[in-house]
Design a protein around this motif. Structure first.
Motif, short mmCIF file in Angstrom:
data_model
loop_
_atom_site.label_atom_id
_atom_site.label_comp_id
_atom_site.label_asym_id
_atom_site.label_seq_id
_atom_site.Cartn_x
_atom_site.Cartn_y
_atom_site.Cartn_z
N ASP A 149 2.97 7.48 2.07
CA ASP A 149 3.29 6.10 1.71
C ASP A 149 4.32 5.53 2.68
O ASP A 149 4.35 5.94 3.82
N ARG B 275 -0.62 -0.10 -11.56
CA ARG B 275 -1.52 1.04 -11.65
C ARG B 275 -0.95 2.16 -12.51
O ARG B 275 -1.67 3.10 -12.84
N SER C 177 9.73 2.41 -8.01
CA SER C 177 9.51 1.09 -8.59
C SER C 177 8.20 1.05 -9.37
O SER C 177 8.09 0.32 -10.36
N SER D 44 8.98 -1.69 1.52
CA SER D 44 7.55 -2.02 1.47
C SER D 44 7.35 -3.52 1.46
O SER D 44 6.46 -4.05 2.13
N THR D 45 8.19 -4.21 0.71
CA THR D 45 8.01 -5.66 0.55
C THR D 45 8.11 -6.37 1.90
O THR D 45 7.23 -7.18 2.25
N ALA E 130 -1.27 6.17 -4.29
CA ALA E 130 -2.50 5.48 -3.88
C ALA E 130 -3.31 6.35 -2.94
O ALA E 130 -2.76 6.94 -2.00
N LYS F 104 -4.97 2.45 -0.12
CA LYS F 104 -3.65 1.84 -0.18
C LYS F 104 -3.65 0.33 -0.38
O LYS F 104 -4.51 -0.38 0.13
N TYR F 105 -2.63 -0.11 -1.09
CA TYR F 105 -2.26 -1.53 -1.19
C TYR F 105 -1.29 -1.80 -0.06
O TYR F 105 -0.26 -1.13 0.05
N SER G 282 6.44 -5.08 -9.50
CA SER G 282 6.14 -4.41 -8.23
C SER G 282 4.64 -4.16 -8.23
O SER G 282 4.09 -3.71 -9.23
N GLY G 283 3.99 -4.46 -7.11
CA GLY G 283 2.54 -4.38 -7.07
C GLY G 283 2.01 -3.06 -7.58
O GLY G 283 1.17 -3.00 -8.49
N SER G 284 2.52 -1.96 -7.01
CA SER G 284 1.99 -0.65 -7.36
C SER G 284 2.26 -0.28 -8.82
O SER G 284 1.63 0.63 -9.36
N ARG H 136 11.96 -10.70 -9.85
CA ARG H 136 10.93 -9.81 -10.40
C ARG H 136 11.24 -9.36 -11.82
O ARG H 136 10.35 -9.32 -12.67
N LYS I 38 0.22 -8.85 0.83
CA LYS I 38 0.07 -9.78 -0.30
C LYS I 38 -0.53 -11.09 0.20
O LYS I 38 -0.23 -11.54 1.30
C1 2P0 Z 1 0.49 1.76 -2.50
N1 2P0 Z 1 2.60 1.23 -1.29
O1 2P0 Z 1 -0.68 1.36 -2.66
C2 2P0 Z 1 1.17 1.34 -1.22
C3 2P0 Z 1 0.92 2.30 -0.11
C4 2P0 Z 1 3.26 1.90 -0.22
C5 2P0 Z 1 2.18 2.32 0.69
O2 2P0 Z 1 2.53 -0.07 -3.09
O3 2P0 Z 1 6.38 -5.52 -2.80
O4 2P0 Z 1 6.70 -1.13 -3.97
O5 2P0 Z 1 6.90 -4.30 -4.92
O6 2P0 Z 1 4.57 -5.06 -4.46
O7 2P0 Z 1 4.39 -1.80 -4.77
C6 2P0 Z 1 4.63 0.19 -2.17
O8 2P0 Z 1 4.81 -1.17 -2.36
O9 2P0 Z 1 5.60 -3.24 -3.11
C7 2P0 Z 1 3.19 0.44 -2.21
P1 2P0 Z 1 5.86 -4.60 -3.86
P2 2P0 Z 1 5.40 -1.79 -3.69
O10 2P0 Z 1 1.06 2.50 -3.32
#
Ligand code: 2P0
Length: 350
Positions: free
Chosen positions: A307, A164, A127, A214-215, A17, A20-21, A159-161, A76, A24
């Protein structure tokens, strides 16, 4: 009884990213508090390969990760499997004389074998590639007739990321408005050919596992950080527009400035969390200082982003800038003479 097996294999790269995400608004559907933008890496370097198989002899759904069986009982995995099964359609393999009707998929079990071509212990997001690949491979096996964006909404529930990673190039995860998450999907901004001279260098600062997942980290940030609220409402929406412009125009200066600022704000949100979360370490901070200094003294900036861990992801404008960057990293962080550069870890003294 019948003894056939049908298989499909998919390969999915990981993504990094640049906006960044973090946070939630819905934990079970995995709906974010802001849009994010990422770059998908070249599959040759960091990717997951997943083979899925279906057979009437399989007694239950099972999965192996890097050859070791793992549990599929987590919510999940179950969400992804359920959402894909729900969209399965008829499959016919004339050579094998197999015909699976839409209604048969509820009773059939799958076996899943997944491999990462990079060490899971390196603390690099696995993930993201993993769930994207799982969803894509299952969709192929079960003849799911949905496009990548619709599949991304399923991968998102793993997993959110991960949502993408279903596209190459630069990708935006739109946070969406709907309560059911149906519009929280990934879209491709530009494909991998649009800006193909970028070089990404990953400086492995430590191969230790991170302390805060991260979660749980983002859950605590949502609950306690005021900066996160400000970031999600005021900062990211404007940054997303600027980043899209920078990407479309190949404007590396603007791209680098936005990428670094967003990484730093994400880590500031972590510090603003109670109790504070430290993902970067002294070596990470040293890398930021050097890159900032190099960027000020010459016109070819390097973007850095970190990250949920101490490893630096460095993005250079082109091959020449990447070569210069590597030379400088090796000078400031000299490897011990007896270690293989392939597993060269910059700051881990243990
Ligand atoms: C990202 N990260 O945008 C951000 C930046 C880490 C820092 O997405 O809970 O493993 O599975 O949705 O996707 C890492 O979080 O978390 C992440 P869940 P995820 O890449």
């Amino acid at each position: 009884g019948e003894t056939w097996v049908l298989m499909k294999t998919a390969q999915t790269p990981t993504n990094i990213a640049v906006i960044k995400y973090w946070g939630k608004r819905d934990e079970s559907l995995i709906l974010p508090v802001n849009d994010s933008i990422s770059v998908t890496l070249d599959p040759a370097h960091l990717c997951t390969t997943t083979t899925v198989a279906v057979s009437p002899v399989f007694q239950q759904d099972r999965m192996w990760l890097n050859g070791k069986e793992i549990s599929l009982s987590g919510g999940r995995f179950q969400s992804c499997l359920r959402e894909i099964r729900r969209r399965a359609s008829e499959v016919e393999d004339k050579e094998k004389g197999v015909k699976i009707e839409k209604k048969d998929w509820e009773k059939l079990h799958v076996h899943i074998a997944s491999y990462n071509n990079f060490p899971t212990a390196a603390g690099l997001a696995s993930s993201a590639a993993g769930f994207a690949c799982l969803v894509f491979a299952l969709a192929k096996l079960m003849n799911v007739k949905e496009d990548e964006s619709q599949l991304s909404a399923i991968a998102r529930q793993g997993s959110g990321s991960a949502c993408r990673s279903l596209f190459g190039g630069f990708v935006k995860w739109i946070m969406g408005k709907e309560e059911d998450g149906s519009d929280s999907v990934a879209v491709q901004l530009v494909d991998e050919k649009h800006w193909d001279d970028l070089f990404i260098v990953i400086a492995v600062v430590s191969s230790r596992q991170k302390e805060t997942s991260s979660t749980s980290g983002m859950r605590e940030s949502v609950e306690t950080s005021l900066l996160l609220q400000h970031r999600a409402k005021e900062v990211v929406p404007k940054r997303i527009l600027k980043m899209e412009e920078a990407i479309k125009n190949h404007s590396f200066e603007s791209f680098a400035q936005l990428t670094c600022a967003d990484s730093n704000q994400f880590h500031a949100v972590c510090l603003d969390t109670c109790p504070p979360i430290f993902y970067m370490n002294d070596t990470s901070h040293r890398i930021i200082s050097y890159v900032e200094k190099w960027n000020r003294s010459e016109g070819s900036p390097v973007a850095y982003t970190f990250d949920a861990g101490p490893n630096a992801v460095l993005i250079a404008r082109n091959r020449k800038a990447a070569a210069q960057l590597l030379q400088r990293l090796l000078f400031y962080f000299p490897p011990k003479s007896d270690i293989d550069l392939d597993s060269y870890v910059i700051g881990d003294k243990s």
